[in-house]
Enzyme design. Structure first.
Site, PDB file in Angstrom:
ATOM      1  N   GLN A 133      -7.722 -34.445 -18.251  1.00  0.00           N
ATOM      2  CA  GLN A 133      -8.408 -34.136 -17.002  1.00  0.00           C
ATOM      3  C   GLN A 133      -8.446 -35.308 -16.043  1.00  0.00           C
ATOM      4  OE1 GLN A 133     -12.216 -33.578 -19.316  1.00  0.00           O
ATOM      5  NE2 GLN A 133     -13.119 -34.442 -17.446  1.00  0.00           N
ATOM      6  N   CYS A 139     -13.572 -30.673 -17.026  1.00  0.00           N
ATOM      7  CA  CYS A 139     -13.498 -30.316 -18.448  1.00  0.00           C
ATOM      8  C   CYS A 139     -13.686 -28.822 -18.654  1.00  0.00           C
ATOM      9  CB  CYS A 139     -14.541 -31.088 -19.233  1.00  0.00           C
ATOM     10  SG  CYS A 139     -16.247 -30.805 -18.691  1.00  0.00           S
ATOM     11  N   HIS A 277     -20.307 -31.229 -21.420  1.00  0.00           N
ATOM     12  CA  HIS A 277     -18.851 -31.320 -21.558  1.00  0.00           C
ATOM     13  C   HIS A 277     -18.293 -30.057 -22.208  1.00  0.00           C
ATOM     14  CE1 HIS A 277     -14.999 -33.234 -21.757  1.00  0.00           C
ATOM     15  NE2 HIS A 277     -14.979 -33.352 -23.072  1.00  0.00           N
TER      16      HIS A 277
END
Length: 302
Positions: A133, A139, A277
């Site tokens: 990324q 993410c 995340h």
């Protein structure tokens, strides 16, 4: 303020560098060569401070005989704060929304009555290579495409790498914010009504852009994504059952120090609940008596 901060960091780095441990200094110089890092002298010294802290943390942790090993990687000259700013990006819903947002899913995953396999690993059948990324809080997009790639491969026998950039550029009206964060559920909702582009035809740029989905090569046709379901919170048996069927998009708290220098083994640090995340569970199993989830991240192959 910024100039003062830079000078302060430079002074701190210079002070630290007056009497550095020889092994740390040597490791830093080798690190710069290994990862092709090129800095002016001020930034080089400032980043040495972060590197030295990370290096000594790695040594302390590895000396304790954990079930995992830490090591140097391309992030080793980044402070934890800098790392979190660039590598996380899952946007939690507001308090007025449910845990996974107010967009309805297809309900809850129904656990089967069949005996679960002792281990599962989808990497050879339904998982594309690890992606990166970069300096973008996307993410959530990589977690979304990973789940779709897996489901499509299992359903059709064709593993196709799908475009994260399409999600970054095109799913804003569904609540995502591109490189400023997003939610996998919002990504799934977008993909339900759109043709999903291939990675090759809509490549990743690590920055926000204008939606260009109309001219891409289609990886999954429009409405090929029928629905998505949620796995019951804190139900490991339900998650194992889901992962036995396909890779599953999940959220974790990755602002813990051990994630940044992780190298190998089963990471047994305490799991946090401040989800920040998006990643992909691609299997599970047991190693040396310790149960684990096999997780695909989006921070590059190193």
């Amino acid at each position: 303020m910024v100039k003062t901060l830079k000078l302060a960091l430079g002074a701190l780095a210079f002070a630290y560098a007056q009497k550095p441990r020889a092994d740390v200094q040597n490791a830093y110089e080798q690190f710069l060569k290994d990862f092709g890092k090129h800095y002016d002298e001020v930034e080089k010294q400032a980043r040495f401070v972060a590197f030295a802290e990370n290096y000594e943390y790695i040594e302390r942790e590895n000396a304790q005989g954990h079930s995992y090993k830490l090591g140097l990687n391309e992030f080793s000259d980044m402070s934890m704060d800098e790392f979190k700013m660039s590598k996380l990006g899952m946007r939690l819903p507001s308090e007025s929304e449910s845990v996974w947002g107010n967009i309805p899913s297809g309900g809850m995953h129904k656990v089967s009555n069949s005996t679960l396999p002792k281990s599962v690993d989808w990497r050879s059948k339904a998982v594309t290579p690890v992606k990166n990324q970069q300096q973008c809080g996307s993410c959530w997009a990589f977690s979304t495409t990973g789940a779709l790639e897996g489901a499509w491969a299992i359903a059709t026998g064709k593993l196709v790498s799908l475009s994260e950039q399409q999600l970054v550029d095109c799913s804003k009206k569904f609540g995502n914010q591109g490189c400023s964060g997003g939610l996998m559920d919002n990504g799934f909702k977008y993909e339900e009504q759109a043709a999903v582009c291939t990675e090759e035809s809509y490549p990743y740029t690590a920055k926000n852009g204008i939606c260009k989905a109309s001219g891409c090569t289609v990886g999954i046709p429009a409405h090929g994504v029928k629905s998505y379901v949620d796995v019951k919170v804190d139900d490991e048996n339900a998650l194992m059952d889901a992962v036995a069927k396909q890779p599953v998009s999940v959220a974790i708290e990755a602002d813990q120090m051990a994630f940044q220098p992780y190298k190998s083994g089963v990471l047994t640090k305490t799991c946090g609940t401040k989800l920040d995340h998006g990643v992909l569970v691609v299997g599970y199993g047991t190693e040396d008596g310790t149960d684990y989830w096999l997780v695909k991240n989006s921070w590059g192959a190193t």
